[in-house]
Design a protein around this motif. Sequence first.
Motif, PDB file in Angstrom:
ATOM      1  N   LYS A 172      60.013  30.116  23.335  1.00  0.00           N
ATOM      2  CA  LYS A 172      60.024  30.956  22.129  1.00  0.00           C
ATOM      3  C   LYS A 172      61.062  32.076  22.221  1.00  0.00           C
ATOM      4  N   ASP A 175      66.788  30.814  21.278  1.00  0.00           N
ATOM      5  CA  ASP A 175      67.183  30.352  19.945  1.00  0.00           C
ATOM      6  C   ASP A 175      68.471  29.556  20.096  1.00  0.00           C
ATOM      7  N   HIS A 178      71.269  29.740  17.272  1.00  0.00           N
ATOM      8  CA  HIS A 178      72.146  30.904  17.236  1.00  0.00           C
ATOM      9  C   HIS A 178      72.699  31.272  18.612  1.00  0.00           C
TER      10      HIS A 178
END
Length: 183
Positions: A172, A175, A178
């Motif tokens: 989590k 990313d 990105h």
Amino acid sequence: GKASELRKTTRKHRPMTFAEVGRLCEQDWDERVALGTLSPRTREGYHIQLKMLTEVFGRRLMFEITAGDIREYRLAMVEGHSKVTANRRLFILKQVFKRAVAEGALQEDPAAGIKYMSEKEHERTRFALPTDIDGLLAACEKTRAKHYMPAILLLAVEHAAAKQEILDLEWKHIDLAHDLIQF
């Protein structure tokens, strides 16, 4: 001579060794983990520090350990380790003595007046050069950790991440869309 002093007091005291009180502290830590007020990783760190302390003080009765013994141990720790490590051990030592007072093994806590050492001077004085990193990556390939250790090493070098920050990473926090990682 202190055992006879304990018998003279109105409050009942029972002689306990450092190891016995340490086991009671471990039970407390286990309860705190079960309640969610202490992380399992922190509890494991406490256990490691307590094990080291038990090797030194384990068989001694609590009332035999003086503030001078504690200060002497702390100074010996600083000679072989950092002030940070000495303070971690002192923290656990203080917990054991507080528990000993609560259990009636001591009238007063000899560790209470002992202050932690200043960690202001604690800074990293050794840095890896690019050639050192190449050598570490090559050494990683020769170990059983060859599939994940290079990633850990590169995260540490590229992002100045500490070992614990890297080990605490979860999916989590990453990313991929990105190209971001949250530490």
